[in-house]
Write a protein that holds these residues in place. Structure first.
Motif, PDB file in Angstrom:
ATOM      1  N   VAL A 180      46.830  76.935 -14.308  1.00  0.00           N
ATOM      2  CA  VAL A 180      45.459  76.516 -14.591  1.00  0.00           C
ATOM      3  C   VAL A 180      44.652  76.420 -13.299  1.00  0.00           C
ATOM      4  CG1 VAL A 180      44.068  74.559 -15.376  1.00  0.00           C
ATOM      5  CG2 VAL A 180      45.998  75.351 -16.763  1.00  0.00           C
ATOM      6  N   ALA A 181      45.233  75.821 -12.261  1.00  0.00           N
ATOM      7  CA  ALA A 181      44.515  75.673 -10.994  1.00  0.00           C
ATOM      8  C   ALA A 181      44.209  77.023 -10.363  1.00  0.00           C
ATOM      9  CB  ALA A 181      45.332  74.809 -10.041  1.00  0.00           C
ATOM     10  N   GLU A 182      45.175  77.937 -10.368  1.00  0.00           N
ATOM     11  CA  GLU A 182      44.952  79.267  -9.809  1.00  0.00           C
ATOM     12  C   GLU A 182      43.892  80.022 -10.601  1.00  0.00           C
ATOM     13  OE1 GLU A 182      49.327  80.385  -7.965  1.00  0.00           O
ATOM     14  OE2 GLU A 182      49.021  80.530 -10.134  1.00  0.00           O
ATOM     15  N   THR A 183      43.929  79.865 -11.914  1.00  0.00           N
ATOM     16  CA  THR A 183      42.937  80.521 -12.773  1.00  0.00           C
ATOM     17  C   THR A 183      41.525  80.050 -12.441  1.00  0.00           C
ATOM     18  OG1 THR A 183      44.508  80.859 -14.582  1.00  0.00           O
ATOM     19  CG2 THR A 183      42.177  80.805 -15.159  1.00  0.00           C
ATOM     20  N   ILE A 184      41.361  78.733 -12.294  1.00  0.00           N
ATOM     21  CA  ILE A 184      40.042  78.193 -11.953  1.00  0.00           C
ATOM     22  C   ILE A 184      39.581  78.728 -10.602  1.00  0.00           C
ATOM     23  CG2 ILE A 184      38.835  76.061 -11.322  1.00  0.00           C
ATOM     24  CD1 ILE A 184      40.459  74.674 -13.554  1.00  0.00           C
ATOM     25  N   GLU A 185      40.499  78.820  -9.650  1.00  0.00           N
ATOM     26  CA  GLU A 185      40.144  79.350  -8.337  1.00  0.00           C
ATOM     27  C   GLU A 185      39.580  80.760  -8.449  1.00  0.00           C
ATOM     28  OE1 GLU A 185      42.256  78.822  -4.268  1.00  0.00           O
ATOM     29  OE2 GLU A 185      43.151  80.619  -5.182  1.00  0.00           O
ATOM     30  N   VAL A 186      40.277  81.632  -9.174  1.00  0.00           N
ATOM     31  CA  VAL A 186      39.839  83.026  -9.283  1.00  0.00           C
ATOM     32  C   VAL A 186      38.569  83.139 -10.118  1.00  0.00           C
ATOM     33  CG1 VAL A 186      40.501  85.337 -10.040  1.00  0.00           C
ATOM     34  CG2 VAL A 186      42.194  83.863  -8.954  1.00  0.00           C
ATOM     35  N   LEU A 187      38.515  82.418 -11.245  1.00  0.00           N
ATOM     36  CA  LEU A 187      37.312  82.450 -12.082  1.00  0.00           C
ATOM     37  C   LEU A 187      36.066  82.058 -11.291  1.00  0.00           C
ATOM     38  CD1 LEU A 187      38.125  80.866 -15.569  1.00  0.00           C
ATOM     39  CD2 LEU A 187      37.048  83.083 -15.158  1.00  0.00           C
ATOM     40  N   SER A 188      36.197  81.028 -10.458  1.00  0.00           N
ATOM     41  CA  SER A 188      35.036  80.502  -9.739  1.00  0.00           C
ATOM     42  C   SER A 188      34.585  81.419  -8.607  1.00  0.00           C
ATOM     43  CB  SER A 188      35.333  79.102  -9.192  1.00  0.00           C
ATOM     44  OG  SER A 188      36.294  79.140  -8.148  1.00  0.00           O
ATOM     45  N   GLN A 189      35.388  82.427  -8.297  1.00  0.00           N
ATOM     46  CA  GLN A 189      34.957  83.441  -7.340  1.00  0.00           C
ATOM     47  C   GLN A 189      34.080  84.490  -8.024  1.00  0.00           C
ATOM     48  OE1 GLN A 189      38.667  84.937  -5.812  1.00  0.00           O
ATOM     49  NE2 GLN A 189      39.158  83.061  -4.702  1.00  0.00           N
ATOM     50  N   ALA A 190      34.310  84.687  -9.320  1.00  0.00           N
ATOM     51  CA  ALA A 190      33.583  85.711 -10.066  1.00  0.00           C
ATOM     52  C   ALA A 190      32.335  85.164 -10.751  1.00  0.00           C
ATOM     53  CB  ALA A 190      34.512  86.332 -11.116  1.00  0.00           C
ATOM     54  N   TRP A 191      32.384  83.908 -11.158  1.00  0.00           N
ATOM     55  CA  TRP A 191      31.255  83.245 -11.818  1.00  0.00           C
ATOM     56  C   TRP A 191      31.072  81.861 -11.216  1.00  0.00           C
ATOM     57  CZ3 TRP A 191      34.957  85.834 -14.787  1.00  0.00           C
ATOM     58  CH2 TRP A 191      34.493  86.909 -15.558  1.00  0.00           C
ATOM     59  N   GLU A 192      29.865  81.359 -11.232  1.00  0.00           N
ATOM     60  CA  GLU A 192      29.655  79.950 -10.921  1.00  0.00           C
ATOM     61  C   GLU A 192      29.979  79.162 -12.181  1.00  0.00           C
ATOM     62  OE1 GLU A 192      26.413  76.717  -9.209  1.00  0.00           O
ATOM     63  OE2 GLU A 192      25.862  78.845  -9.358  1.00  0.00           O
ATOM     64  N   LEU A 193      31.090  78.457 -12.160  1.00  0.00           N
ATOM     65  CA  LEU A 193      31.510  77.704 -13.327  1.00  0.00           C
ATOM     66  C   LEU A 193      30.584  76.517 -13.541  1.00  0.00           C
ATOM     67  CD1 LEU A 193      35.390  77.816 -12.833  1.00  0.00           C
ATOM     68  CD2 LEU A 193      33.928  79.365 -14.150  1.00  0.00           C
ATOM     69  N   GLN A 194      30.491  76.099 -14.814  1.00  0.00           N
ATOM     70  CA  GLN A 194      29.578  75.024 -15.180  1.00  0.00           C
ATOM     71  C   GLN A 194      30.323  73.960 -15.993  1.00  0.00           C
ATOM     72  OE1 GLN A 194      26.330  74.992 -14.264  1.00  0.00           O
ATOM     73  NE2 GLN A 194      26.431  77.018 -13.308  1.00  0.00           N
ATOM     74  N   ALA A 195      29.845  72.737 -15.906  1.00  0.00           N
ATOM     75  CA  ALA A 195      30.324  71.719 -16.840  1.00  0.00           C
ATOM     76  C   ALA A 195      30.051  72.231 -18.253  1.00  0.00           C
ATOM     77  CB  ALA A 195      29.590  70.405 -16.600  1.00  0.00           C
ATOM     78  N   GLY A 196      31.053  72.111 -19.116  1.00  0.00           N
ATOM     79  CA  GLY A 196      30.933  72.637 -20.472  1.00  0.00           C
ATOM     80  C   GLY A 196      31.658  73.944 -20.690  1.00  0.00           C
ATOM     81  N   ASP A 197      32.169  74.544 -19.622  1.00  0.00           N
ATOM     82  CA  ASP A 197      32.951  75.771 -19.786  1.00  0.00           C
ATOM     83  C   ASP A 197      34.322  75.447 -20.377  1.00  0.00           C
ATOM     84  OD1 ASP A 197      30.977  77.408 -18.773  1.00  0.00           O
ATOM     85  OD2 ASP A 197      31.801  77.459 -16.742  1.00  0.00           O
ATOM     86  N   LEU A 198      34.786  76.319 -21.255  1.00  0.00           N
ATOM     87  CA  LEU A 198      36.141  76.251 -21.807  1.00  0.00           C
ATOM     88  C   LEU A 198      36.929  77.438 -21.281  1.00  0.00           C
ATOM     89  CD1 LEU A 198      35.372  75.445 -25.565  1.00  0.00           C
ATOM     90  CD2 LEU A 198      36.066  73.824 -23.784  1.00  0.00           C
ATOM     91  N   ILE A 199      38.182  77.193 -20.909  1.00  0.00           N
ATOM     92  CA  ILE A 199      39.068  78.259 -20.457  1.00  0.00           C
ATOM     93  C   ILE A 199      40.269  78.309 -21.390  1.00  0.00           C
ATOM     94  CG2 ILE A 199      40.461  79.162 -18.572  1.00  0.00           C
ATOM     95  CD1 ILE A 199      38.726  77.455 -16.658  1.00  0.00           C
ATOM     96  N   PHE A 200      40.395  79.408 -22.138  1.00  0.00           N
ATOM     97  CA  PHE A 200      41.595  79.662 -22.932  1.00  0.00           C
ATOM     98  C   PHE A 200      42.606  80.305 -21.991  1.00  0.00           C
ATOM     99  CE2 PHE A 200      38.887  78.545 -26.264  1.00  0.00           C
ATOM    100  CZ  PHE A 200      39.519  78.573 -27.503  1.00  0.00           C
ATOM    101  N   SER A 201      43.697  79.599 -21.702  1.00  0.00           N
ATOM    102  CA  SER A 201      44.516  79.913 -20.534  1.00  0.00           C
ATOM    103  C   SER A 201      45.555  80.995 -20.739  1.00  0.00           C
ATOM    104  CB  SER A 201      45.218  78.628 -20.048  1.00  0.00           C
ATOM    105  OG  SER A 201      46.044  78.094 -21.062  1.00  0.00           O
TER     106      SER A 201
END
Length: 231
Positions: A180-201
């Motif tokens: 989960v932590a690695e996924t958030i790291e990579v996702l946040s490089q491609a998009w500016e993540l926002q409060a309210g985002d859901l990640i199906f892992s």
């Protein structure tokens, strides 16, 4: 100034133990994130993570203890289940480090990434986007969100799905290829993540077709179980 027509209501998910609602911003999904599932889909190895999205209003909330009803979607003869741990972000950001990722997580839920597999397969064959196979109406059934403090050791939890009482999927969250932590790291490089985002892992092995009338029961240890009937 007024709207041309009334805006659609915000998609929200209940929060366990609270009257508050979690407003959904975006739904990100991680592809092939369990090794055995990757193998059953014809792939091997720890490939770089990749993502697809579902619209926020694809969420179908199923209350704890209730059985949700999901309409069997149009255009498909091969609807598949994919049980997943859902990560709900309470804080956004860009270029988030894996070591800091948990500061951004509000809570967790159980979700199903329902997939029109025949349409997805044809899109892959043609080199086209997957949206028609992944982002259709009601394609993201999920439970209410459990805040992190109440979720326990979620990253070592069992994850499972039964169909009509028979086991289909069974694994542990610790087997995620990209945590989960690695996924958030990579996702946040491609998009500016926002409060309210859901990640199906990601989903473990055992994905298969379901039919109208089938009852899907799945869960992640420490979270409310998810029950969905196809109608």
């Amino acid at each position: 100034m007024s709207y041309v027509f009334p805006p659609a209501p915000i998609t929200t998910v209940p929060v366990v133990g609270s009257d508050n609602l979690f407003p959904v911003h975006r739904i990100y999904c991680v592809g092939r994130n369990y090794a055995e599932h990757a193998k059953e889909m014809g792939f091997t190895g720890r490939e770089a993570p990749f993502f697809f999205m579902k619209p926020a209003d694809a969420v179908l909330v199923v209350s704890d203890g209730a059985t949700g009803e999901m309409p069997y979607p149009t255009l498909t003869q091969d609807l598949h289940h994919e049980i997943e741990l859902v990560v709900a972000l309470g804080k956004g950001g860009k270029n988030i480090k894996a070591a800091d990722a948990f500061e951004h997580i509000f809570g967790y839920a159980v979700g199903l990434d329902m997939t029109r597999r025949d349409l997805q397969a044809e899109a892959k064959k043609q080199g086209r986007p997957w949206e028609i196979g992944k982002g259709f109406d009601h394609s993201a059934p999920m439970t209410p969100i459990v805040p992190t403090a109440q979720a326990g050791d979620i990253h070592n939890a069992a994850i499972w799905l039964n169909v009509n009482g028979a086991k289909r999927q069974s694994s542990e969250v610790t087997k995620l290829i990209w945590s989960v932590a690695e996924t958030i790291e990579v996702l946040s490089q491609a998009w500016e993540l926002q409060a309210g985002d859901l990640i199906f892992s990601g989903t473990p092995e055992g994905v298969a077709a379901v039919l109208k009338g089938d009852l899907l029961e799945g869960g992640v240890q420490g979270l409310p179980a998810l029950k969905v009937k196809l109608v």
